[in-house]
Design a protein around this motif. Structure first.
Motif, PDB file in Angstrom:
ATOM      1  N   LYS A  33       0.826  -1.207   0.000  1.00  0.00           N
ATOM      2  CA  LYS A  33       0.000   0.000   0.000  1.00  0.00           C
ATOM      3  C   LYS A  33       0.865   1.264   0.000  1.00  0.00           C
ATOM      4  CE  LYS A  33      -3.929   0.007   2.316  1.00  0.00           C
ATOM      5  NZ  LYS A  33      -4.959  -0.183   3.369  1.00  0.00           N
ATOM      6  N   ARG A  34       1.916   1.293   0.818  1.00  0.00           N
ATOM      7  CA  ARG A  34       2.780   2.472   0.844  1.00  0.00           C
ATOM      8  C   ARG A  34       3.558   2.601  -0.473  1.00  0.00           C
ATOM      9  NH1 ARG A  34       4.918   6.372   4.311  1.00  0.00           N
ATOM     10  NH2 ARG A  34       2.854   6.104   5.279  1.00  0.00           N
ATOM     11  N   SER A  36       2.594   1.550  -3.353  1.00  0.00           N
ATOM     12  CA  SER A  36       1.636   1.995  -4.360  1.00  0.00           C
ATOM     13  C   SER A  36       1.481   3.514  -4.329  1.00  0.00           C
ATOM     14  CB  SER A  36       0.275   1.325  -4.123  1.00  0.00           C
ATOM     15  OG  SER A  36      -0.668   1.766  -5.079  1.00  0.00           O
ATOM     16  N   LEU A  37       1.335   4.056  -3.140  1.00  0.00           N
ATOM     17  CA  LEU A  37       1.174   5.509  -3.011  1.00  0.00           C
ATOM     18  C   LEU A  37       2.383   6.248  -3.578  1.00  0.00           C
ATOM     19  CD1 LEU A  37      -0.451   7.925  -1.865  1.00  0.00           C
ATOM     20  CD2 LEU A  37       0.797   7.598   0.281  1.00  0.00           C
ATOM     21  N   GLU A  38       3.576   5.829  -3.178  1.00  0.00           N
ATOM     22  CA  GLU A  38       4.776   6.539  -3.608  1.00  0.00           C
ATOM     23  C   GLU A  38       5.079   6.326  -5.093  1.00  0.00           C
ATOM     24  OE1 GLU A  38       6.047   8.774  -1.815  1.00  0.00           O
ATOM     25  OE2 GLU A  38       4.819   8.268  -0.079  1.00  0.00           O
ATOM     26  N   HIS A  40       2.838   5.717  -7.492  1.00  0.00           N
ATOM     27  CA  HIS A  40       1.887   6.517  -8.268  1.00  0.00           C
ATOM     28  C   HIS A  40       2.294   7.985  -8.274  1.00  0.00           C
ATOM     29  CE1 HIS A  40      -0.769   3.003  -8.171  1.00  0.00           C
ATOM     30  NE2 HIS A  40      -1.508   3.603  -9.076  1.00  0.00           N
ATOM     31  N   ARG A  41       2.772   8.465  -7.135  1.00  0.00           N
ATOM     32  CA  ARG A  41       3.221   9.853  -7.070  1.00  0.00           C
ATOM     33  C   ARG A  41       4.451  10.066  -7.966  1.00  0.00           C
ATOM     34  NH1 ARG A  41       1.357  12.823  -3.150  1.00  0.00           N
ATOM     35  NH2 ARG A  41       1.234  11.127  -1.632  1.00  0.00           N
ATOM     36  N   CYS A 108     -15.378   6.285  -2.527  1.00  0.00           N
ATOM     37  CA  CYS A 108     -14.124   7.038  -2.515  1.00  0.00           C
ATOM     38  C   CYS A 108     -14.236   8.379  -3.242  1.00  0.00           C
ATOM     39  CB  CYS A 108     -13.009   6.214  -3.161  1.00  0.00           C
ATOM     40  SG  CYS A 108     -12.423   4.870  -2.113  1.00  0.00           S
ATOM     41  N   GLY A 115      -7.451   5.638  -9.533  1.00  0.00           N
ATOM     42  CA  GLY A 115      -6.324   4.724  -9.388  1.00  0.00           C
ATOM     43  C   GLY A 115      -6.678   3.315  -9.813  1.00  0.00           C
TER      44      GLY A 115
END
Length: 486
Positions: A33-34, A36-38, A40-41, A108, A115
């Motif tokens: 999850k982390r 994925s966030l980074e 995508h950014r 959401c 996403g």
């Protein structure tokens, strides 16, 4: 901090040997999850538009655009079906969602679904050679309620630009009406991947799991935990493929479905549940624990766990029990816990565990087959054919209790599904063009290979940068610190 292989092939190897299975499972979820966030950014999303034609000089813009393109417009005006071959419509899917039920995260907001919808587009291109566009829409009416009518009207209006529509992450009961009305009203396939895609791959996995257990679909007692879009469609396909309704039990949040559930009967929006309530569970099992006594298979698509499904429930199932715990992002019971409780075969929706039962190994193939023969719809017969195509392909290359169906790495499975589904569409009379099995397979395989080669070529040329090692290491540190602090 160790250097992390960017392929992420060995996730288990990232964590200390002293971690318990529970700690390792939680750490993997937090890491992904982390990351994925980074990631995508870092990339600013994951899809872009790339031309498929050559520009050999500026005068080619006069061919691809005005004045030359006028010939394309007038040709299509004379015969709209020409749009499938003279534009990208013949290989283009709209991924439509109002983002009201995004994975396990609920509503959401429309942009919040981008996403997932971009992810769908990425999977379609890389796995199936299919182009796709993410379209997240606001389905609220004047009173602020999410309206199925707005989604239905939107999809009807976009038909001329797409060869198919993939509905995604629409909350129930709206999702049932949206799909059923659009399947009848539209002249292109409208496919609800949460429902039909999940049903296809689950049926395929179940068929092979039952073979390994020495059981049959007709003879199996099956309990389905959750009665949303996915499980109600799974139940429908199981019954259509020969399952015994007297041995099928579904549970929603209020209990088991049966003919005495007046709350379902009296709600016109729940017509799909009511159809199943009248056919299944004649014994009216009261609780999940009761229904699972002696059951051959549990198919759970309900509340994320890891304690939604109890170990003692699994222990009470029949010998060589099959457990599909497919909630995201955390399965209803961890695979190791289900195995310790006596399960013979365990599957989840995640790729970091054995036996991923995920629609990603189904929808690229079925959509590619439907597009190549320009199908007007995807029928239940086509969905069942896809399930058997996947199951048969997997069995031919070898199956085992920890490997019941093919994975996304097996390129051939998507081309095989496409060819089988296309033949079913032709047989059922919903295809605009008739192509033989070999022709569909050849074209699908070529497009899939080209899509994957394009990504590799862009990586080699530096147009797609490898994520920096610091990004992966920071995500791992976050996961390790979080688990250590629990």
């Amino acid at each position: 901090m160790m250097k992390i292989d960017p392929s992420l092939k060995d996730l288990d190897g990232l964590f200390p040997r002293g971690f318990t299975e529970d700690q390792k499972a939680r750490a993997k979820t937090l890491f992904l999850k982390r990351l994925s966030l980074e990631a995508h950014r870092f990339y600013g999303g994951k899809v872009q538009t790339v031309p498929k034609c050559g520009v050999y000089g500026l005068n080619w813009f006069n061919v691809w655009y005005t004045p030359g393109v006028s010939e394309i417009s007038t040709t299509i005006r004379s015969d709209n079906d020409e749009s499938f071959s003279l534009s990208n419509r013949g290989n283009l899917v709209a991924v439509v969602s109002d983002s009201t039920r995004v994975l396990g995260d609920g509503d959401c907001t429309p942009p919040g679904g981008l996403g997932v919808m971009e992810g769908k587009a990425l999977l379609m291109k890389y796995l199936g050679g299919v182009d796709a566009t993410a379209l997240c829409i606001d389905s609220r009416d004047a009173e602020g309620r999410h309206s199925p009518d707005k989604i239905i009207e939107f999809v009807k209006m976009l038909q001329p630009s797409f060869g198919a529509v993939n509905l995604e992450d629409i909350s129930q009961p709206n999702c049932f009406r949206v799909l059923d009305e659009l399947r009848d009203a539209c002249d292109i396939p409208v496919w609800h991947d949460d429902a039909q895609g999940t049903a296809c791959v689950t049926l395929a996995g179940l068929l092979n799991a039952l073979k390994l257990a020495g059981k049959t679909l007709a003879g199996a007692k099956i309990v389905l935990l959750g009665a949303g879009a996915a499980n109600t469609t799974i139940a429908r396909l199981i019954l259509a493929d020969g399952g015994d309704p007297a041995k099928l039990v579904l549970f929603d949040s209020k209990g088991s479905l049966h003919s005495g559930r007046s709350d379902i009967r009296d709600d016109p929006r729940e017509y799909r549940k009511w159809e199943l309530a009248q056919k299944t569970n004649p014994q009216r099992a009261a609780t999940v624990a009761d229904a699972l006594k002696g059951a051959d298979a549990l198919i759970a698509l309900s509340k994320p766990g890891p304690d939604t499904v109890k170990r003692e429930w699994v222990s009470a199932m029949a010998k060589k029990a099959i457990v599909f715990a497919c909630a995201n992002p955390v399965p209803e019971i961890w695979p190791h816990a289900a195995k310790e409780a006596g399960a013979f075969i365990v599957a989840t929706g995640r790729g970091d565990f054995a036996n991923q039962v995920n629609n990603s190994v189904c929808f690229p193939g079925i959509l590619k087959g439907a597009l190549l023969v320009r199908a007007r719809k995807i029928t239940d017969g086509m969905a069942i054919r896809c399930a058997h195509s996947l199951a048969d392909f997997s069995e031919k290359r070898g199956i085992s209790p920890d490997n019941i169906i093919a994975t996304m790495e097996e390129t051939d499975v998507f081309a095989t599904e496409a060819a089988d589904v296309a033949q079913q569409a032709v047989q059922e009379g919903v295809a605009r063009v008739s192509l033989g099995w070999d022709e569909v397979y050849r074209r699908a395989k070529a497009d899939i290979v080209a899509a994957r080669s394009l990504v590799e070529d862009m990586k080699k040329a530096g147009h797609i940068a490898e994520p920096p090692s610091e990004l992966l290491e920071a995500a791992l540190k976050h996961a390790l610190d979080a688990v250590a602090g629990q």
